[in-house]
Design a protein around this motif. Structure first.
Motif, short mmCIF file in Angstrom:
data_model
loop_
_atom_site.label_atom_id
_atom_site.label_comp_id
_atom_site.label_asym_id
_atom_site.label_seq_id
_atom_site.Cartn_x
_atom_site.Cartn_y
_atom_site.Cartn_z
N ILE A 166 0.84 -1.20 0.00
CA ILE A 166 0.00 0.00 0.00
C ILE A 166 0.87 1.25 0.00
O ILE A 166 0.63 2.21 -0.75
CB ILE A 166 -0.95 -0.01 1.22
N VAL A 167 1.89 1.26 0.85
CA VAL A 167 2.80 2.41 0.91
C VAL A 167 3.53 2.59 -0.42
O VAL A 167 3.68 3.72 -0.91
CB VAL A 167 3.81 2.24 2.07
N GLN A 168 3.97 1.49 -1.01
CA GLN A 168 4.67 1.56 -2.29
C GLN A 168 3.76 2.13 -3.38
O GLN A 168 4.21 2.89 -4.24
CB GLN A 168 5.17 0.18 -2.69
N ARG A 169 2.49 1.77 -3.33
CA ARG A 169 1.54 2.19 -4.38
C ARG A 169 1.02 3.60 -4.16
O ARG A 169 0.96 4.41 -5.09
CB ARG A 169 0.40 1.19 -4.42
N PHE A 170 0.65 3.93 -2.91
CA PHE A 170 -0.05 5.18 -2.66
C PHE A 170 0.76 6.20 -1.87
O PHE A 170 0.30 7.33 -1.68
CB PHE A 170 -1.36 4.90 -1.90
N GLY A 171 1.94 5.82 -1.39
CA GLY A 171 2.73 6.75 -0.59
C GLY A 171 2.38 6.64 0.88
O GLY A 171 1.74 5.68 1.33
N GLY A 172 2.80 7.62 1.67
CA GLY A 172 2.59 7.57 3.10
C GLY A 172 3.73 6.84 3.79
O GLY A 172 4.76 6.52 3.18
N SER A 173 3.56 6.56 5.07
CA SER A 173 4.60 5.88 5.84
C SER A 173 4.06 4.59 6.41
O SER A 173 2.85 4.47 6.71
CB SER A 173 5.11 6.77 6.98
N LEU A 174 4.93 3.63 6.59
CA LEU A 174 4.53 2.33 7.11
C LEU A 174 4.00 2.45 8.54
O LEU A 174 3.14 1.66 8.96
CB LEU A 174 5.71 1.36 7.06
#
Length: 267
Positions: A166-174
């Motif tokens: 999800i982070v790889q696809r949409f950004g944000g932090s783990l």
């Protein structure tokens, strides 16, 4: 010498022979030229979605065959059915602890296999939890209207892998991204509530998740531009179909003949 046509000779490896063969393959997969080509391949086809594409499977199979060739010939597993016969040869020692340990080492060299086999991909639906972040077991009811998106992940993967995708696809932090499943209590009149999924839990049959800590409406980041240069390895032609390695797990040789012949095998 006797030449026998029309039958397959069954060969079974001893544990010592299996360990020696695995060690030779690990050495081959650790070679700088192999790792360099694997880096290029994974750059062109980012995981996990890239692993499902036929061109990736063809190039991965070709790369494996090039690395395996010397070991196959040395151990008498050359020819169109060489990899298939080698996989069957592990049937009696596949569950030996030392063999299983080296399977893990092979996976670490190949980076995209699980049990020396390319894993299947499943598509899951992601829906936003809204602005607030539920607790570990929340009574928060899902919002009536949510942003949603599709995501491909490895079948049966741990929930941490889903969060990473999800982070790889949409950004944000783990640290901020959390995933939840809908849960119903025993009351027929109850509304669904959200239950947080721990990182160690397996995805199982879940194909719909709620997500917090990321904007699912954000446009998907542009994929890495795939190289149009000529591949350093020859791609298999249609006539090469019969010589492609068959997908099989060393510990599940009984399933070999039921699997397809398109995917790359580690051994």
């Amino acid at each position: 010498q006797m030449l026998v046509l029309g039958i397959d000779l069954v060969v079974k490896l001893t544990k010592e022979e299996a360990l020696e063969l695995q060690s030779e393959l690990i050495e081959a997969y650790a070679a700088p030229w192999f790792q360099r080509h694997l880096d290029e391949l994974l750059k062109d086809f980012p995981t996990p979605a890239g692993l499902a594409e036929p061109i990736f499977k063809d190039r991965f199979s070709t790369l494996l065959r090039r690395a395996q060739q010397a070991t196959l010939v040395k151990n008498g597993f050359d020819g169109p059915r060489g990899v298939f016969n080698m996989m069957n040869a592990f049937s009696e020692v596949g569950y030996e602890p030392e063999v299983v340990r080296l399977v893990g080492e092979i996976d670490s060299k190949l980076r995209v296999t699980v049990g020396c086999v390319l894993p299947s991909l499943v598509e899951i639906t992601l829906e936003s939890c809204g602005q607030s972040t539920p607790g570990s077991e929340s009574s928060l009811q899902p919002p009536l209207k949510t942003d949603s998106a599709k995501l491909k992940v490895f079948e049966g993967c741990e929930c941490r892998r889903v969060r990473e995708a999800i982070v790889q696809r949409f950004g944000g932090s783990l640290e901020e991204v959390q995933i939840f499943s809908d849960s119903m209590d025993n009351s027929a009149e109850s509304l669904p509530t959200l239950v947080k999924l721990d990182d160690s839990e397996r995805l199982g049959r879940i194909r719909r998740l709620r997500v917090s800590g990321v904007d699912l409406s954000a446009p998907e980041p542009a994929r890495t531009q795939r190289s149009r240069a000529v591949s350093p390895l020859p791609l298999p032609s249609a006539s090469d179909e019969g010589s492609r390695p068959r997908e099989a797990n060393v510990a599940k040789s009984a399933d070999v003949e039921r699997r397809g012949a398109d995917d790359g095998k580690a051994y």
